[in-house]
Design a protein around this motif. Sequence first.
Motif, mmCIF file in Angstrom:
data_model
loop_
_atom_site.group_PDB
_atom_site.id
_atom_site.type_symbol
_atom_site.label_atom_id
_atom_site.label_comp_id
_atom_site.label_asym_id
_atom_site.label_seq_id
_atom_site.Cartn_x
_atom_site.Cartn_y
_atom_site.Cartn_z
ATOM 1 N N ILE A 35 -8.625 10.711 -1.401
ATOM 2 C CA ILE A 35 -9.161 9.478 -1.990
ATOM 3 C C ILE A 35 -8.397 8.256 -1.494
ATOM 4 O O ILE A 35 -8.992 7.233 -1.125
ATOM 5 C CB ILE A 35 -9.124 9.569 -3.523
ATOM 6 N N MET A 36 -7.085 8.356 -1.455
ATOM 7 C CA MET A 36 -6.276 7.227 -1.000
ATOM 8 C C MET A 36 -6.493 6.936 0.483
ATOM 9 O O MET A 36 -6.401 5.782 0.912
ATOM 10 C CB MET A 36 -4.800 7.496 -1.282
ATOM 11 N N GLN A 37 -6.771 7.955 1.273
ATOM 12 C CA GLN A 37 -7.049 7.735 2.690
ATOM 13 C C GLN A 37 -8.348 6.948 2.880
ATOM 14 O O GLN A 37 -8.436 6.051 3.727
ATOM 15 C CB GLN A 37 -7.136 9.065 3.424
ATOM 16 N N ILE A 38 -9.358 7.268 2.075
ATOM 17 C CA ILE A 38 -10.611 6.516 2.141
ATOM 18 C C ILE A 38 -10.406 5.077 1.676
ATOM 19 O O ILE A 38 -10.881 4.120 2.306
ATOM 20 C CB ILE A 38 -11.688 7.221 1.294
ATOM 21 N N LEU A 39 -9.680 4.905 0.574
ATOM 22 C CA LEU A 39 -9.435 3.563 0.043
ATOM 23 C C LEU A 39 -8.598 2.718 0.988
ATOM 24 O O LEU A 39 -8.702 1.485 0.992
ATOM 25 C CB LEU A 39 -8.758 3.652 -1.322
ATOM 26 N N TRP A 78 0.825 -1.203 0.000
ATOM 27 C CA TRP A 78 0.000 0.000 0.000
ATOM 28 C C TRP A 78 0.865 1.261 0.000
ATOM 29 O O TRP A 78 0.529 2.251 -0.656
ATOM 30 C CB TRP A 78 -0.950 0.018 1.193
ATOM 31 N N ALA A 79 1.958 1.238 0.760
ATOM 32 C CA ALA A 79 2.862 2.390 0.755
ATOM 33 C C ALA A 79 3.434 2.632 -0.637
ATOM 34 O O ALA A 79 3.578 3.786 -1.071
ATOM 35 C CB ALA A 79 3.989 2.169 1.766
ATOM 36 N N TYR A 80 3.742 1.560 -1.347
ATOM 37 C CA TYR A 80 4.242 1.672 -2.723
ATOM 38 C C TYR A 80 3.185 2.291 -3.632
ATOM 39 O O TYR A 80 3.472 3.203 -4.424
ATOM 40 C CB TYR A 80 4.639 0.282 -3.208
ATOM 41 N N PRO A 93 -2.883 16.922 -5.728
ATOM 42 C CA PRO A 93 -2.287 16.231 -4.570
ATOM 43 C C PRO A 93 -3.216 16.106 -3.375
ATOM 44 O O PRO A 93 -3.369 14.994 -2.841
ATOM 45 C CB PRO A 93 -1.043 17.082 -4.269
ATOM 46 N N PRO A 94 -3.891 17.179 -2.897
ATOM 47 C CA PRO A 94 -4.813 16.956 -1.771
ATOM 48 C C PRO A 94 -6.019 16.106 -2.129
ATOM 49 O O PRO A 94 -6.540 15.364 -1.279
ATOM 50 C CB PRO A 94 -5.232 18.384 -1.367
ATOM 51 N N VAL A 95 -6.477 16.188 -3.380
ATOM 52 C CA VAL A 95 -7.616 15.368 -3.794
ATOM 53 C C VAL A 95 -7.243 13.886 -3.768
ATOM 54 O O VAL A 95 -7.979 13.038 -3.227
ATOM 55 C CB VAL A 95 -8.105 15.794 -5.191
#
Length: 299
Positions: free
Chosen positions: A220-224, A118-120, A214-216
């Motif tokens: 999105i990645m935080q929700i996923l 996930w970090a990748y 970048p903030p968008v």
Amino acid sequence: MADVSSPRRPPVPDEPELRSEIAAQGPEPVLDLRPEKGFAHIRHAARDFRDGFALFRLGWTLGWLDIKLRYRGSMLGPFWMTISTAILVGSMGVLYATLFHIELRIYLPFLSFSLILWAYLNTTVSDGCATFTSSSGLIHAMRMPFSLHVLRVTVRNFLTFLHSVGVIALVFIIFRIAPVPDWQIPAGLVLWGTDLYAITLLTGVLGARFRDMPPVTASIMQILFFVTPVLWKPDLIYAGRQYMLLDPCYPLIEIIRGPFMGLSVRPSIWLVAVLYSIALWIVSFSLFARMRARLAYWV
């Protein structure tokens, strides 16, 4: 008395001789500013990819230099990320294994592989937004394929990811986890490489046009991150498990995580992963082909 007249200039060649000399040298490269018509933008984008991959060694060198410049003056360099990842996996593994009532020897390898993958993926999305804007000086200074900058960011993120692979290897050795030696591992790696390149290309074009990408993407990645089975195992969901395939990150991670952990991946997951990859490449290449001529002005 000395002759103080101006020095004699060399004779100017006649017009026929001048024409023959220019024809021998070949036509000079001219920047064509006419708008692209028909399928010309697709042809030019394909040529950009061809020229970019022909300069693979240059892209690899630029990505390696980015790593060296980012950690210049640091004692351990990118290995600080390896240490922090090992501490994070160890602390969270013990905690969440207790909360989910899962044996540590089963949950810790799952968590270590999932977090590093996930970090990748998250780094690819976040760095991809600045693919062209961070190389604006190079883009304005000389003409080179735009796909070379995408290759540069892809190589940089891959080299950063390799520094965390040691954590996965150590956990797998301790708990004796053996990968499944079949076609799924090379196929998953190829699919991951192509998808991450397409993600970098897509977010790079969007990030060059819209500076609030970048903030968008971070939101999105935080929700996923919480929706995708990274901290929790997919087996914890009994009813409605088929809806997990609507999450594009789940099949992408599962086709790598399953074979490396000695588990077979269902054919439906592979099918959805391939369909998502095809759709991702169609969208990325179409957007790049349409917007490629404007990238130099946006950055």
